[in-house]
Design an enzyme around this catalytic site. Sequence first.
Site, PDB file in Angstrom:
ATOM      1  N   ASP A 117       4.396  -3.942  -7.193  1.00 51.11           N
ATOM      2  CA  ASP A 117       5.825  -3.649  -7.332  1.00 51.11           C
ATOM      3  C   ASP A 117       6.256  -3.487  -8.792  1.00 51.11           C
ATOM      4  O   ASP A 117       7.176  -4.184  -9.264  1.00 51.11           O
ATOM      5  CB  ASP A 117       6.679  -4.741  -6.641  1.00 51.11           C
ATOM      6  CG  ASP A 117       6.219  -5.032  -5.227  1.00 51.11           C
ATOM      7  OD1 ASP A 117       5.620  -4.122  -4.616  1.00 51.11           O
ATOM      8  OD2 ASP A 117       6.436  -6.160  -4.734  1.00 51.11           O
TER       9      ASP A 117
ATOM     10  N   LEU B 107       9.670   3.337  10.171  1.00 55.29           N
ATOM     11  CA  LEU B 107      10.054   2.074   9.513  1.00 55.29           C
ATOM     12  C   LEU B 107      10.410   2.305   8.057  1.00 55.29           C
ATOM     13  O   LEU B 107       9.668   2.954   7.320  1.00 55.29           O
ATOM     14  CB  LEU B 107       8.893   1.069   9.612  1.00 55.29           C
ATOM     15  CG  LEU B 107       9.099  -0.287   8.930  1.00 55.29           C
ATOM     16  CD1 LEU B 107       8.461  -1.399   9.759  1.00 55.29           C
ATOM     17  CD2 LEU B 107       8.552  -0.310   7.512  1.00 55.29           C
TER      18      LEU B 107
ATOM     19  N   ASP C  81      11.489  -1.528   1.509  1.00 57.90           N
ATOM     20  CA  ASP C  81      12.114  -1.668   0.188  1.00 57.90           C
ATOM     21  C   ASP C  81      12.710  -0.383  -0.396  1.00 57.90           C
ATOM     22  O   ASP C  81      12.085   0.684  -0.332  1.00 57.90           O
ATOM     23  CB  ASP C  81      11.073  -2.125  -0.848  1.00 57.90           C
ATOM     24  CG  ASP C  81      10.218  -3.274  -0.381  1.00 57.90           C
ATOM     25  OD1 ASP C  81      10.487  -3.820   0.693  1.00 57.90           O
ATOM     26  OD2 ASP C  81       9.259  -3.603  -1.094  1.00 57.90           O
TER      27      ASP C  81
HETATM   28  C1  FRU Z   1       8.280  -6.266  -0.057  1.00 59.59           C
HETATM   29  C2  FRU Z   1       6.879  -5.695  -0.011  1.00 59.59           C
HETATM   30  C3  FRU Z   1       6.384  -5.343  -1.407  1.00 59.59           C
HETATM   31  C4  FRU Z   1       5.384  -4.257  -1.127  1.00 59.59           C
HETATM   32  C5  FRU Z   1       6.039  -3.518   0.010  1.00 59.59           C
HETATM   33  C6  FRU Z   1       5.092  -2.879   0.986  1.00 59.59           C
HETATM   34  O1  FRU Z   1       8.966  -6.085   1.138  1.00 59.59           O
HETATM   35  O2  FRU Z   1       5.996  -6.586   0.628  1.00 59.59           O
HETATM   36  O3  FRU Z   1       5.844  -6.428  -2.126  1.00 59.59           O
HETATM   37  O4  FRU Z   1       5.166  -3.433  -2.222  1.00 59.59           O
HETATM   38  O5  FRU Z   1       6.841  -4.461   0.678  1.00 59.59           O
HETATM   39  O6  FRU Z   1       5.774  -2.095   1.910  1.00 59.59           O
END
Ligand code: FRU
Length: 471
Positions: free
Chosen positions: A161, A38, A41
């Site tokens: 993030d 998978l 981001d």
């Molecule tokens: C966004 C998110 C981010 C997090 C990541 C985890 O898609 O939820 O906030 O860091 O994916 O995979």
Amino acid sequence: MKESQFLNQIVRSLLAGQLKAAADPHRPRWHLAAPVGLLNDPNGFIEHDGRYHLFYQWNPLGCEHRNKGWGHVTSTDLLHWQHEPVALLPTEAYESHGCYSGSAVSDEQGRLTLIYTGNVKYPDGSRTAYQCLARADGEGGFAKLGPVLDLPAGYSGHVRDPKAWHDGRRWLMVLGARTLDDRGEVLLYRGDTLDAWTLVGPIAGSGRGGLGEFGYMWECPDLFPLGDRHVLISCPQGIAPQGEDYRNLYQCGWLVGDFDGTHFAHGAFHELDRGFEFYAPQTTQDSQGRRLLFGWLGLPEENEISQPTLEHGWIHQMSCPRELFWQDEWLCQRPVAELGALKGEQTRFEGAPDELPALAIDSAWLDLVLCGEGRLGFGAVVELVWQPGRLVLRRQNWQSGEWEARSAPWLGGKITVLCDRSSLECFVDGGRQSLSTRYFPGENPVLSARCGGDGSKICLDHWPLATCLVQ
Ligand code: FRU
């Protein structure tokens, strides 16, 4: 899991799955996808020492949202990508439930440095988050330096993030956050060094900054200058649909404003992409001065269950690389110029929609000028309906079988559509709006068209796009 165990499992996952994934007819011909497992981001997007680096959220061991580390690819032209050693794996206690999203900077000594979220979940369902550093080890990998920031007071365990940059005087960083009373915010931090951060305060979000109630969590913020303004891109969660707006489970949008290093005085929220799948984008400024963006052509928890790629052991892909620019004070996006190098022989059609020849759209670039009203079919499962003032993207949902729609205002200008096997990205009015979607049309889909009344006409330029896989 210990690092050596993790690496062994990745080797096994790649050996068992890579050929199967590569043989999938839905596999993109030139978009980035993970070799197996998978992808979500885009992370750590940066041009450093003459190469573009792109990292991505990756579960190398399966197609569920677990085991998140950072995959890593590099390129000199944004088209031909090369795999690099996996950058981060969740092997430490402070990141036990994932090395979550973050960014990359060149530190004071010019060393490529990652700042990311260590996500930790406890058996009682609670969680915490640490912002952590890792630095290039000179051998293609990254050495972890550990957490540099804990949760701020008044916030839940959903603070993540980090997007960091140096403004010439000091380090700045924005973080996505959820307060203890469920308001989504973007937090601004300042630091003299990358490991000593001070909270300046929230710069945008729900209940502050003039947006009213606007979601319980804001993910993946990115604040950057573009021309003489600043743009904040972020992904609010918990916004109800309003007419044609906010139709996805989670949103992704932009605010324009003025940033003085402390406050961000901004206007209204606008959706960055109005299609079905587009989330968590990240930008960087390259050495040509362009503001480039990659997005994830997916959405957390949406339509993942029966996605046809699952039987081939992979799920999700990136958007095409896009360039941001202003037009009439509106944030616009276009595919980067480099993509033109993939174009093959051009076919031009001009005439009534019903006379359109069945052009191959397996991997294609289409420039369209559309008059009157009508419908363009992409295989049998996606339609682009043009009508005065609006462009509607309709698709048959692969999970529910239902037809569903998203739409964008349309001023009647040029439309560009990029097709790559199981994805379609549509840029409206030269990039004022975009509509992106995954779709699974089967092998060798063709374009078709139907007229919707008198005066219906199509002018189409079509180019096949060459294959360009990650090496
Ligand atoms: C966004 C998110 C981010 C997090 C990541 C985890 O898609 O939820 O906030 O860091 O994916 O995979």
